[in-house]
Design an enzyme around this catalytic site. Structure first.
Site, short mmCIF file in Angstrom:
data_model
loop_
_atom_site.label_atom_id
_atom_site.label_comp_id
_atom_site.label_asym_id
_atom_site.label_seq_id
_atom_site.Cartn_x
_atom_site.Cartn_y
_atom_site.Cartn_z
N ASP A 1 -15.36 2.96 3.00
CA ASP A 1 -15.14 1.56 3.37
C ASP A 1 -16.36 0.68 3.08
O ASP A 1 -16.30 -0.54 3.26
CB ASP A 1 -14.79 1.46 4.86
N ARG B 1 0.82 -1.22 0.00
CA ARG B 1 0.00 0.00 0.00
C ARG B 1 0.85 1.27 0.00
O ARG B 1 1.92 1.31 0.61
CB ARG B 1 -0.98 -0.03 1.18
N ARG C 1 -10.27 -2.86 -4.44
CA ARG C 1 -11.66 -3.28 -4.16
C ARG C 1 -12.57 -3.18 -5.38
O ARG C 1 -13.60 -3.86 -5.42
CB ARG C 1 -12.22 -2.49 -2.97
#
Ligand code: S3P
Length: 443
Positions: free
Chosen positions: A320, A127, A351
């Protein structure tokens, strides 16, 4: 997270019903042990999330010399050492899976007298960290990243920091918080400006611990060189964890579920607004304020959902919750369009990609764009069975565990151990809501 856990999720045997509570808020729990650790005096943290991410942060604070007691699960008594009382550790500080832990600690450690090394697991090690190392270096810190701006991070000590006036290039509470925490140790004034407001727990908790903070629409301002005073922190139920039972009740016909004491900080509840736009029947009941944070019970009854264009202004307030939203969209009638959500590509997994692939495996048509996707809802037809790779991402795993409730066959979900980072006990809880979910194997 050494053992590998897969799940088998089956179509819901019944409607989702009853009453449930969700674990403590992850964002608040991280900040509580960090700030209590550098405060003067003793703090009591109630409702601390016993997840791997937040326990890693608590362990790191202990490694840095903060004494912490756990009188019972969910409680921490933190003996603060004061702003200058942390001690360096020769061993690396292991943040596990937690981007919040690593990025906020980078800010906190930038102003210390000692060097620190922050490491993480395989997912965290992929990340981006320049988003924090860049502004911290502008403040005078020395932070070494690996090739490509990746962890581990080496944070050099003994630097003199000075305040900056900074506008992060992306909407990010982690970046804002890292700069503010370094600002506690900096000479002069630190200002963080935001075009899209993000969760404000750091600035609010700093203020609650007695640090003068100016919070206004669009910016936060503080000066270095003060003192934090420990106290009571009450951690609300995590809205991001509540998203999964909410989703379950939203998509399974006949459902009615009440969620107790969920934190409703407006910077977290974009999903509520968006599900309502899709036709969900959600009531907010018994709203109260506990330690400065809004809490309420949420009651949701199943209602048919329709596809929408997700308004861009809600994106950072539900950053999220997109994995859950993608599942709601797959179960809706019509197309749901998500845009302005490129940050999803640098979460615990990419995602957008992980959800698009997973939904396709369950018969859903999804077109990816760089910053979102078009999801063609299957409405009453529901989803098919299939196999999903969670990519070791807790929220991808939980989203598909719930999606399976509306499938016509079994859904096998690979690599689910990371769910313990944010929602320990999820499998048992899901069974109580009415889902059929079990861990299939550990090896
Ligand atoms: C968090 C901020 C968000 C969020 C993360 C927790 C925080 O990340 O996705 O789960 O506690 O500050 P970004 O700051 O990268 O948007």
């Amino acid at each position: 997270m050494s053992a590998r856990v897969d799940w088998i999720a089956r179509p819901a045997p019944r409607a989702v019903q009853g009453e449930t509570a969700v674990p403590g808020d992850k964002s608040v729990s991280h900040r509580a042990v960090m700030l209590a650790g550098i405060a003067e005096g003793v703090s009591h943290v109630h409702g601390f999330l016993e997840g791997e991410d937040t326990r890693a942060t608590a362990r790191i604070m202990q490694q840095l010399g903060v004494r912490m007691e756990t009188p019972e699960p969910g409680q921490r008594i933190v003996h603060g050492v004061g702003l200058r009382g942390l001690r360096g550790s020769d061993a690396p500080l292991d943040c596990g899976n937690a981007g919040t832990g690593m990025r906020l600690l980078a800010g906190l450690l930038a102003g210390q007298a000692f060097d620190s090394t922050l490491v993480g697991d395989a997912s965290l090690s992929r990340r981006p960290m320049r988003r924090v190392s860049d502004p911290l270096q502008q403040m005078g810190a020395t932070i070494e990243t690996q090739e490509g701006g990746l962890p581990p991070l080496i944070v050099r000590g003994g630097r003199t920091l000075h305040g900056i006036d900074y506008q992060p290039p992306m909407a990010s509470a982690q970046v804002k918080s890292a700069v503010l925490l370094a600002g506690l140790y900096a000479e002069g004034e630190t200002v963080v400006r935001e075009v899209h407001p993000t969760r404000d727990y750091t600035e609010r908790m700093l203020a609650a611990f007695g640090w003068p903070v100016e919070m206004a629409p669009g910016y936060v301002r503080l000066r270095g060189g003060g003192m934090l005073v420990g106290g009571e922190v009450v951690v609300p139920g995590d809205f991001s964890s509540a998203a999964f039972p909410l989703l379950a009740a939203a998509i399974v016909p006949g459902s009615q579920l009440r969620l107790r004491a969920v934190g409703l900080n407006p910077r977290r509840t974009g999903l509520l607004a968006v599900l309502r736009l899709m036709g969900a029947d959600i009531r907010v009941l018994d709203t109260r304020e506990v330690a400065g944070e809004a809490l309420a019970d949420l009651e949701i009854r199943h209602a048919p959902l329709r596809g929408i264009d997700v308004p861009v202004e809600h994106v950072s307030d539900m950053i999220d919750e997109f994995p859950a939203l993608f599942v709601a969209a797959a179960c809706a009638e019509g197309v749901t369009r998500v845009r302005g959500a490129a940050e999803l590509r640098v979460k615990e997994s990419d995602r957008i990609d992980a959800m698009a692939r997973g939904l396709r495996a369950l018969g859903v048509t999804v077109d990816e764009t760089p910053d979102g996707a078009d999801i063609v809802g299957r409405g009453t037809a529901g989803l098919t069975g299939g196999q999903i790779d969670s990519h070791g991402d807790h929220r991808i795993a939980m989203s598909f565990a719930v999606a399976a409730a509306r499938a016509t066959g079994d859904v096998r979900i690979l690599d689910c151990a990371a769910v313990d980072t944010s929602f320990p006990g999820f499998v048992t809880q899901a069974g109580r809501w009415g889902l059929d979910l079990r861990a299939s194997e550990t090896r």
